[in-house]
Design an enzyme around this catalytic site. Structure first.
Site, PDB file in Angstrom:
ATOM      1  N   GLY A 194       0.930  -1.260  -0.016  1.00  0.00           N
ATOM      2  CA  GLY A 194      -0.140   0.183   0.021  1.00  0.00           C
ATOM      3  C   GLY A 194       0.802   1.172   0.067  1.00  0.00           C
ATOM      4  O   GLY A 194       2.168   0.926  -0.148  1.00  0.00           O
ATOM      5  N   HIS A 195       0.264   2.403   0.047  1.00  0.00           N
ATOM      6  CA  HIS A 195       0.807   3.772   0.053  1.00  0.00           C
ATOM      7  C   HIS A 195       1.131   4.367   1.441  1.00  0.00           C
ATOM      8  O   HIS A 195       1.393   5.466   1.535  1.00  0.00           O
ATOM      9  CB  HIS A 195       0.118   4.750  -0.832  1.00  0.00           C
TER      10      HIS A 195
END
Length: 348
Positions: A194-195
């Site tokens: 994810g970010h």
């Protein structure tokens, strides 16, 4: 109508029962004609329910619509069970603007989400919009790292929210905190892929947006693109303040610490300063331990107006790829102590 839960399942739901009203009021949807095989459209059976509680013990599946709760006080959505968005059929074929959020809450108060597994949403897995008094715990949110715009939990215009003991691995922000949000606490969340956990982006198209009292504690970033991040767009107004990321574990995380005030066009790059900029202040990064997969372990890229009251202390980040780590520091003002790599611009 206040207290009405509108649930839209256009291409079938698989679940065993719903709990409505108090915890002792059960509706066996099978007795009302629901098939629950994941293929049959059961929406005529479910329709609208006057319900402050839903107990999900099966698998929700849908293809072109979402599950939406509006104007509900005291709603509980309790697992075990799965909400499966079948997102792979959408990600490469349907523009983001035409894809639905899997599970959406609007104008809900005293909301509790617990125990569910969320898979492969078409867009955001969970959206919390204009809600207050929200408790989210023990969720598993899962999508491939290359699935576009599949935020785990997306928060906007909401307050008094707690996320705890949750795993989020997606193709976008594990948690995204947007404008109008305050008093957000995130603890014991494992993020990856994810970010990262992001505030913003704030101030797009010159808008005025505020975020304050966000506290992230005891979380892990495992092979994420970013870690703890604040991102604002040049030209916006408002503020992001009273924010802390503390006791963070990094496992080959890219860009572990980021303040980016030059974010625009949906990606992080150095867009030019404008006359206006959000005021970023009173931000603490403390107790980060682990490894960075990016050379820029700490990036404090503030606007020409400057970020004030930035604290970076008790941080020990080493490289997971055997390279010397760098610190970027533009217009950031504050203090730093006991930190590797050294944040020289903040030294007393």
């Amino acid at each position: 109508m206040e207290g009405v839960v509108a649930m839209f399942f256009m291409l079938g739901i698989s679940l065993s029962h719903l709990v409505t009203g108090n915890a002792q009021t059960y509706f066996d949807v099978g007795k009302f004609g629901a098939v629950g095989d994941g293929n049959t459209d059961d929406s005529p059976v479910l329709g609208k329910i006057l319900a402050p509680s839903v107990d999900a013990r099966g698998t929700f599946k849908y293809d072109d619509c979402w599950l939406c709760f509006k104007h509900v006080d005291g709603l509980t959505v309790d697992g075990p069970g799965q909400i499966d968005g079948n997102g792979a059929t959408w990600w490469t074929k349907v523009p983001i603007s035409e894809r639905p959020t899997a599970l959406h809450f609007h104008l809900c108060t005293n909301l509790r989400l617990h125990g569910l597994t969320h898979l492969n949403s078409q867009k955001n897995h969970i959206s919390i919009h204009n809600c207050s008094g929200v408790s989210i715990s023990d969720l598993h949110i899962i999508a491939p790292s290359d699935s576009p715009n599949t935020d785990g939990i997306n928060i906007a215009l909401s307050s008094q929210l707690l996320i705890s003991n949750t795993f989020i691995g997606t193709g976008d922000d594990c948690v995204a905190i947007n404008g109008g949000s305050s008093n957000i606490n995130i603890t014991s969340v494992t993020c990856g892929p994810g970010h990262g956990i992001s505030i913003g982006s704030l101030g797009e198209d010159g808008t005025s947006e505020n975020v304050d009292q966000v506290h992230v504690t005891g979380c892990t970033f495992n092979q994420t693109m970013n870690g703890a991040r604040i991102k604002t767009v040049p030209g916006g107004t408002g503020f992001a303040r009273d924010i802390s990321f503390e006791e963070i574990t990094l496992i080959a995380s890219g860009n572990p610490i980021v303040i980016d005030q030059h974010y625009c066009d949906g990606r992080s790059h150095h867009c030019q300063d404008q006359e206006n900029a959000l005021a970023v202040s009173d931000v603490t990064f403390s107790g980060f331990q682990g490894t960075s997969a990016a050379v820029e372990a700490i990036n404090l890229d503030c606007s020409k107006q400057g970020c004030r009251g930035i604290t970076v202390n008790n941080v020990n980040i080493s490289s997971s790829v055997g390279k010397d780590l760098r610190v970027v520091c533009n217009n950031a003002y504050g203090t730093s102590d006991s930190t590797l790599p050294v944040v020289s611009c903040l030294l007393s």
